[in-house]
Design a protein around this motif. Structure first.
Motif, PDB file in Angstrom:
ATOM      1  N   PRO A   7       0.797  -1.228   0.000  1.00  0.00           N
ATOM      2  CA  PRO A   7       0.000   0.000   0.000  1.00  0.00           C
ATOM      3  C   PRO A   7       0.832   1.282   0.000  1.00  0.00           C
ATOM      4  O   PRO A   7       0.386   2.315  -0.500  1.00  0.00           O
ATOM      5  CB  PRO A   7      -0.865  -0.108   1.262  1.00  0.00           C
ATOM      6  CG  PRO A   7      -0.270  -1.197   2.064  1.00  0.00           C
ATOM      7  CD  PRO A   7       0.478  -2.087   1.137  1.00  0.00           C
ATOM      8  N   LEU A  11       0.344   4.359  -2.520  1.00  0.00           N
ATOM      9  CA  LEU A  11       0.263   5.719  -2.015  1.00  0.00           C
ATOM     10  C   LEU A  11       1.219   6.648  -2.768  1.00  0.00           C
ATOM     11  O   LEU A  11       0.840   7.733  -3.210  1.00  0.00           O
ATOM     12  CB  LEU A  11       0.573   5.720  -0.519  1.00  0.00           C
ATOM     13  CG  LEU A  11       0.529   7.037   0.220  1.00  0.00           C
ATOM     14  CD1 LEU A  11      -0.846   7.673   0.131  1.00  0.00           C
ATOM     15  CD2 LEU A  11       0.916   6.819   1.671  1.00  0.00           C
ATOM     16  N   ILE A  47       0.957  -0.421   7.073  1.00  0.00           N
ATOM     17  CA  ILE A  47      -0.099   0.509   7.441  1.00  0.00           C
ATOM     18  C   ILE A  47      -0.692   0.048   8.776  1.00  0.00           C
ATOM     19  O   ILE A  47      -1.202  -1.062   8.876  1.00  0.00           O
ATOM     20  CB  ILE A  47      -1.219   0.526   6.374  1.00  0.00           C
ATOM     21  CG1 ILE A  47      -0.685   0.917   5.010  1.00  0.00           C
ATOM     22  CG2 ILE A  47      -2.384   1.400   6.826  1.00  0.00           C
ATOM     23  CD1 ILE A  47      -0.554   2.371   4.746  1.00  0.00           C
ATOM     24  N   ALA A  52      -3.777   4.384   8.939  1.00  0.00           N
ATOM     25  CA  ALA A  52      -4.952   4.265   8.077  1.00  0.00           C
ATOM     26  C   ALA A  52      -5.922   5.413   8.348  1.00  0.00           C
ATOM     27  O   ALA A  52      -6.491   5.986   7.408  1.00  0.00           O
ATOM     28  CB  ALA A  52      -5.632   2.919   8.288  1.00  0.00           C
ATOM     29  N   LEU A  55      -4.372   8.653   6.892  1.00  0.00           N
ATOM     30  CA  LEU A  55      -4.492   8.670   5.431  1.00  0.00           C
ATOM     31  C   LEU A  55      -5.928   8.918   4.995  1.00  0.00           C
ATOM     32  O   LEU A  55      -6.181   9.674   4.053  1.00  0.00           O
ATOM     33  CB  LEU A  55      -3.978   7.345   4.849  1.00  0.00           C
ATOM     34  CG  LEU A  55      -2.484   7.091   4.991  1.00  0.00           C
ATOM     35  CD1 LEU A  55      -2.149   5.665   4.580  1.00  0.00           C
ATOM     36  CD2 LEU A  55      -1.678   8.097   4.175  1.00  0.00           C
ATOM     37  N   THR A  61     -10.383   9.263   1.885  1.00  0.00           N
ATOM     38  CA  THR A  61     -10.635   7.847   1.613  1.00  0.00           C
ATOM     39  C   THR A  61     -11.175   7.245   2.900  1.00  0.00           C
ATOM     40  O   THR A  61     -11.500   7.973   3.829  1.00  0.00           O
ATOM     41  CB  THR A  61      -9.348   7.112   1.178  1.00  0.00           C
ATOM     42  OG1 THR A  61      -8.389   7.204   2.237  1.00  0.00           O
ATOM     43  CG2 THR A  61      -8.756   7.694  -0.097  1.00  0.00           C
ATOM     44  N   TRP A  66      -7.273   1.399   3.316  1.00  0.00           N
ATOM     45  CA  TRP A  66      -5.845   1.220   3.586  1.00  0.00           C
ATOM     46  C   TRP A  66      -5.571  -0.071   4.334  1.00  0.00           C
ATOM     47  O   TRP A  66      -4.598  -0.767   4.038  1.00  0.00           O
ATOM     48  CB  TRP A  66      -5.307   2.440   4.340  1.00  0.00           C
ATOM     49  CG  TRP A  66      -5.419   3.654   3.487  1.00  0.00           C
ATOM     50  CD1 TRP A  66      -6.322   4.679   3.608  1.00  0.00           C
ATOM     51  CD2 TRP A  66      -4.648   3.943   2.332  1.00  0.00           C
ATOM     52  NE1 TRP A  66      -6.141   5.585   2.594  1.00  0.00           N
ATOM     53  CE2 TRP A  66      -5.121   5.162   1.792  1.00  0.00           C
ATOM     54  CE3 TRP A  66      -3.593   3.302   1.680  1.00  0.00           C
ATOM     55  CZ2 TRP A  66      -4.580   5.740   0.650  1.00  0.00           C
ATOM     56  CZ3 TRP A  66      -3.056   3.877   0.547  1.00  0.00           C
ATOM     57  CH2 TRP A  66      -3.540   5.082   0.044  1.00  0.00           C
ATOM     58  N   ALA A  69      -5.986  -2.954   1.901  1.00  0.00           N
ATOM     59  CA  ALA A  69      -4.819  -3.034   1.009  1.00  0.00           C
ATOM     60  C   ALA A  69      -3.646  -3.692   1.729  1.00  0.00           C
ATOM     61  O   ALA A  69      -2.935  -4.526   1.153  1.00  0.00           O
ATOM     62  CB  ALA A  69      -4.439  -1.642   0.503  1.00  0.00           C
ATOM     63  N   GLN A  70      -3.452  -3.336   3.006  1.00  0.00           N
ATOM     64  CA  GLN A  70      -2.366  -3.944   3.778  1.00  0.00           C
ATOM     65  C   GLN A  70      -2.615  -5.434   3.989  1.00  0.00           C
ATOM     66  O   GLN A  70      -1.712  -6.256   3.836  1.00  0.00           O
ATOM     67  CB  GLN A  70      -2.205  -3.244   5.133  1.00  0.00           C
ATOM     68  CG  GLN A  70      -1.040  -3.760   5.951  1.00  0.00           C
ATOM     69  CD  GLN A  70       0.293  -3.495   5.289  1.00  0.00           C
ATOM     70  OE1 GLN A  70       0.617  -2.348   4.994  1.00  0.00           O
ATOM     71  NE2 GLN A  70       1.089  -4.524   5.071  1.00  0.00           N
TER      72      GLN A  70
END
Length: 93
Positions: A7, A11, A47, A52, A55, A61, A66, A69-70
């Motif tokens: 991730p 990013l 992350i 998370a 972000l 988002t 996040w 994704a991790q």
């Protein structure tokens, strides 16, 4: 199964370049150290829930995006063959 993209790489490639931000600017905006952002963008840091949330707030988002994704990245790294000895307790219908 292929290894998913970390991730932090997502990013860097999909957000920081488009926003034309340096790592230092991004770290300041998130309220974290340059080292933290540098390690994340170079796939040397994962992350966390805290990251998370940061972000999600900064990039409009969700924290779940996040964390998912991790998790996808982490799962793609697992050697599934080492779980072959696990007994199946519930059989599929």
């Amino acid at each position: 199964m292929r290894v998913r993209t970390h991730p932090g790489i997502l990013l860097k490639e999909l957000w920081l370049k488009d926003l034309n931000l340096t790592q230092e600017q991004f770290a300041r905006a998130l309220g974290v150290s340059f080292k933290t952002i540098n390690e994340l963008l170079n796939a040397k840091r994962n992350i966390s829930v805290d990251m998370a949330m940061r972000l999600a707030c900064a990039l409009n988002t969700s924290a779940e995006f996040w964390l998912n994704a991790q998790n996808a990245y982490d799962l793609s790294l697992q050697d599934k063959s080492k779980f072959a000895e696990v007994e199946v307790l519930i059989k599929p219908a």
